[in-house]
Design a protein around this motif. Structure first.
Motif, PDB file in Angstrom:
ATOM      1  N   PRO A  16       0.827  -1.212   0.000  1.00 47.46           N
ATOM      2  CA  PRO A  16       0.000   0.000   0.000  1.00 47.46           C
ATOM      3  C   PRO A  16       0.864   1.265   0.000  1.00 47.46           C
ATOM      4  N   VAL A  17       0.627   2.119  -0.989  1.00 52.67           N
ATOM      5  CA  VAL A  17       1.340   3.389  -1.111  1.00 52.67           C
ATOM      6  C   VAL A  17       0.306   4.505  -1.221  1.00 52.67           C
ATOM      7  N   LYS A  18       0.373   5.462  -0.315  1.00 56.85           N
ATOM      8  CA  LYS A  18      -0.625   6.526  -0.292  1.00 56.85           C
ATOM      9  C   LYS A  18      -0.587   7.338  -1.582  1.00 56.85           C
ATOM     10  N   ARG A  19      -1.769   7.602  -2.132  1.00 56.62           N
ATOM     11  CA  ARG A  19      -1.877   8.398  -3.353  1.00 56.62           C
ATOM     12  C   ARG A  19      -1.328   9.804  -3.092  1.00 56.62           C
ATOM     13  N   ILE A  20      -0.402  10.236  -3.915  1.00 62.07           N
ATOM     14  CA  ILE A  20       0.257  11.532  -3.752  1.00 62.07           C
ATOM     15  C   ILE A  20      -0.423  12.569  -4.626  1.00 62.07           C
ATOM     16  N   THR A  21      -0.673  13.751  -4.059  1.00 71.26           N
ATOM     17  CA  THR A  21      -1.305  14.848  -4.786  1.00 71.26           C
ATOM     18  C   THR A  21      -0.314  15.996  -4.963  1.00 71.26           C
ATOM     19  N   LYS A  22      -0.707  16.983  -5.759  1.00 67.11           N
ATOM     20  CA  LYS A  22       0.121  18.179  -5.929  1.00 67.11           C
ATOM     21  C   LYS A  22       0.328  18.882  -4.591  1.00 67.11           C
ATOM     22  N   ASP A  23      -0.734  18.933  -3.793  1.00 65.97           N
ATOM     23  CA  ASP A  23      -0.615  19.571  -2.477  1.00 65.97           C
ATOM     24  C   ASP A  23       0.420  18.868  -1.613  1.00 65.97           C
ATOM     25  N   ASP A  24       0.471  17.540  -1.699  1.00 61.98           N
ATOM     26  CA  ASP A  24       1.465  16.787  -0.927  1.00 61.98           C
ATOM     27  C   ASP A  24       2.878  17.214  -1.313  1.00 61.98           C
ATOM     28  N   ILE A  25       3.121  17.312  -2.618  1.00 61.28           N
ATOM     29  CA  ILE A  25       4.456  17.689  -3.087  1.00 61.28           C
ATOM     30  C   ILE A  25       4.810  19.097  -2.635  1.00 61.28           C
ATOM     31  N   LEU A  26       3.851  20.022  -2.760  1.00 57.85           N
ATOM     32  CA  LEU A  26       4.112  21.411  -2.373  1.00 57.85           C
ATOM     33  C   LEU A  26       4.368  21.535  -0.874  1.00 57.85           C
TER      34      LEU A  26
END
Length: 412
Positions: free
Chosen positions: A124-134
């Motif tokens: 299981p790998v948490k879905r990464i969003t643009k907000d996560d990267i920022l």
């Protein structure tokens, strides 16, 4: 005089025109730059979000991709390109006698929705969003700026240097007594979970930390809006090696084998209520005496979650020289320090205090040793405290590190 006025007016007119030109170009440039940044973010997302064999969701709304074991982020590491790892891997020469059961652990049973976790052969790998990267770009650097200061140290063993953390970090910890000959093959603890209040870029955590030189491995719980985008108490691991540091699976290096325990899972079902119910979690980091890989073991089943491969390390390729247990907080400069642990100073009662108990180290031969002597380190005793003592519970005796404090927030 008239000549001076004309020159002045011409100069002002030139500056005004230049200002509008620069302003216009600046806006256009910003628009172009924004598009460029957005394209770069999209490119990063494609690299970070691996193809999902199945998509699962926790009851807290977290979305995880079930990624093929061989496609996980760990294998993006340049030193792991020619690996021979596989999903059924276990430590060959484990010093922890209990092995994980084949059934799903109680930790994973508490978080998944009706769809359950990931199937065998995936992780299981948490879905990464643009907000996560920022948000990740605003994570504070690790506390590299360390000075030696005995002012706030209370020790059962006063030999060796005394460290005082700076750069916005404050700790209340127990550590193995300083010894130039320390050679640890692992460490562990049982800890309870709290949900201290943090805001903005603050964070508050409890962790087990093993270290040699600049190489560090950690596991614990953490409340961190910058890292997670919420104020839930979550599991975390942290890796610092080769002048880089990262959390969970955001970067390469940690190989997951467990299908049911995400490294950033919510622990909100297990948060303790001061003076009431206390929930505990067992956490170990252990070096396999055969392969040299550092394994992460969780829960009372010592369930094998995954490992840090030996080949990504230099110092920790052999052993650790320092182990720490306890609390750590962070605030940016000028921002009040947040609460730690239960948000109250410890009073010597495990029903009211945040704690780490049953703390152990593994020596050079892999033998498990209970830790009964520690150095207590407190950065600011007006904000945080730590106590190391033996407590009796149901005819069972445990050594506890009791820690915590209100930070710069008044206790009610």
């Amino acid at each position: 005089m008239p000549i001076k006025i004309n020159k002045f007016m011409m100069h002002q007119k030139f500056l005004l025109i230049l200002y509008f030109l620069l302003s216009y170009d600046g806006v256009q440039g910003e628009r172009i730059l924004s598009k460029s940044k957005d394209a770069e973010l999209e490119k990063q997302l494609k690299l970070l979000n691996k193809l999902a064999i199945k998509i699962v969701q926790t009851k807290y709304g977290d979305i995880y991709d079930c990624v093929d074991f061989y496609k996980q982020h760990a294998f993006d590491h340049p030193l792991l390109k020619d690996h021979n790892f596989h999903p059924k891997m276990k430590p060959a020469l484990s010093s922890i006698k209990k092995n994980a059961s084949d059934s799903t652990s109680s930790w994973s049973l508490t978080i998944w929705s009706k769809d359950g976790g990931c199937p065998f052969g995936t992780v299981p790998v948490k879905r990464i969003t643009k907000d996560d990267i920022l948000r990740q770009r605003h994570l504070p650097p690790p506390p590299e700026d360390v000075t030696f200061d005995a002012q706030f140290d209370v020790s059962n063993n006063n030999s060796g240097p005394k460290e005082r953390y700076t750069s916005g970090y404050k700790v209340a910890i127990a550590r193995t007594p300083y010894d130039a000959n320390n050679k640890f093959k692992g460490a562990g603890m049982v800890t309870n979970f709290y949900n201290p209040e943090v805001n903005g870029r603050q964070h508050s955590a409890c962790r087990l930390k093993i270290q040699q030189g600049s190489e560090i491995l950690q596991v614990g719980w953490r409340v961190d809006p910058t890292l997670y985008g919420d104020t839930k108490t979550r599991l975390y691991i942290h890796t610092q090696v080769d002048k880089t540091n990262y959390f969970n699976t955001f970067c390469s290096g940690f190989v997951q084998v467990n299908t049911g325990i995400p490294l950033d899972m919510s622990l909100m079902d297990s948060v303790a209520h001061r003076g009431g119910t206390t929930f505990e979690g067992r956490m170990y980091i252990e070096q396999d005496l055969d392969s040299g890989n550092w394994w992460l073991l969780l829960s009372d089943n010592y369930e094998q979650v995954g490992f840090w491969p030996q080949q990504i390390f230099t110092g920790l390729a052999s052993f650790a020289t320092n182990v720490e247990w306890g609390g750590v907080v962070y605030s940016p400069p000028g921002v009040p320090k947040p609460p730690m642990g239960s948000s109250y100073f410890p009073i010597g009662d495990n029903l009211y205090d945040a704690f780490c108990r049953s703390i152990i180290v593994l020596n050079e031969t892999g033998m498990v040793n209970q830790v009964d002597k520690v150095t207590i380190h407190i950065d600011n005793p007006n904000m945080y405290q730590a106590i190391f003592e033996r407590l009796e519970s149901d005819k069972v005796s445990y050594l506890f590190l009791l820690y915590g404090g209100p930070g710069e927030k008044s206790q009610i």
